[in-house]
Design an enzyme around this catalytic site. Sequence first.
Site, PDB file in Angstrom:
ATOM      1  CB  SER A   1      32.428 -14.025 -13.671  1.00 44.59           C
ATOM      2  OG  SER A   1      31.295 -14.874 -13.553  1.00 44.59           O
TER       3      SER A   1
ATOM      4  CG  HIS B   1      33.264 -18.823 -11.053  1.00 45.82           C
ATOM      5  ND1 HIS B   1      32.868 -18.916 -12.372  1.00 45.82           N
ATOM      6  CD2 HIS B   1      32.984 -17.556 -10.659  1.00 45.82           C
ATOM      7  CE1 HIS B   1      32.364 -17.750 -12.762  1.00 45.82           C
ATOM      8  NE2 HIS B   1      32.437 -16.900 -11.741  1.00 45.82           N
TER       9      HIS B   1
ATOM     10  CG  ASP C   1      33.405 -22.046 -13.301  1.00 43.55           C
ATOM     11  OD1 ASP C   1      32.543 -22.006 -12.411  1.00 43.55           O
ATOM     12  OD2 ASP C   1      33.837 -21.028 -13.874  1.00 43.55           O
TER      13      ASP C   1
END
Length: 329
Positions: free
Chosen positions: A146, A302, A274
């Site tokens: 991320s 995610h 996501d």
Amino acid sequence: MSAGPGPLDLATWRAPRWLPGGNAQTIWPALCSRRPAAAAWRRERWDTPDGDFVDVDWLDGGGERAPLLVMLHGLEGSSRSHYALAFGHWAERAGWRFAVPHWRGCSGELNRAPRAYHSGDFEEVAWLLQRLNEYAGVPPFVIGISLGGNALLRWAAEAGDSARAQVAALASISAPLDLAAGGRAIDAGFNRQVYARMFLRTMKPKALAKLVQHPRLFDRDRLLAARTLYEFDNVFTAPLHGFRDTDDYWARASAKPHLTRIRVPTLALNARNDPFVPAASLPQPDAVGPHVALWQPAHGGHVGFPGGGFPGHLMTLPEAVMGWMRAVG
């Protein structure tokens, strides 16, 4: 924890039928899937050039000559995050060493300096990778999760040809490569009520503790009033790290405009469902250089990618990503 191997290529992967939708595929793996036992981390504290420190957690399997896998965790993550446990489990089974350097303030102890960390923190990545390379004796394999994935790709773009001497291969997982698009997504509707609120629940107290360390660092009342990541970044993240405001930060820190400059084998993995990263914001093949592989499956959420029968396991992601890493590195 036992789990069968995941698919080698997640580009066309589908989630289990019992777990539909991007939010479920994000939340369930983080909270409810079967996970490996807590790792027996060994912690080192490294002093930084600016008088601060970072904490690095290690799994030493395989000995001094074993390959080294490094993970840059996501926003407010740590070596305790579900994805760190999964990749640590993979490393232990494979006989690799594994290191999780913590972004400043994320290891359980507030850092000393006024600065914290941000999505485009490629200077910090450069320093960490230099230290890790010296420690390992060979270029490590590096994964960014991320926020950590965006920062890693920003570093790779800045490093250019010199990255080949410092890393064997890179993988970015669920990174918001267009930070403005990701920021708008997380600050709207359901995401604002669930995800943005969850992040702010830990980010605000850390910022307030930093104000005690460094009085007049920012406007306390404005920070307390922040209800979105955009507002938080305007008060705290952007000005503390040299950006004019949130818009300037998100524009300059985003990795997406720089992907053609990467010169080291790189995987960019983003699920198209996501909830943090709109599918329309993802890079297309003509927007990346020849060293960047894009995996953009329809499913996964995610940093989710759950596998197996109910309640699922976490090993699909590390098995697939590390299969790619071994093949190219």
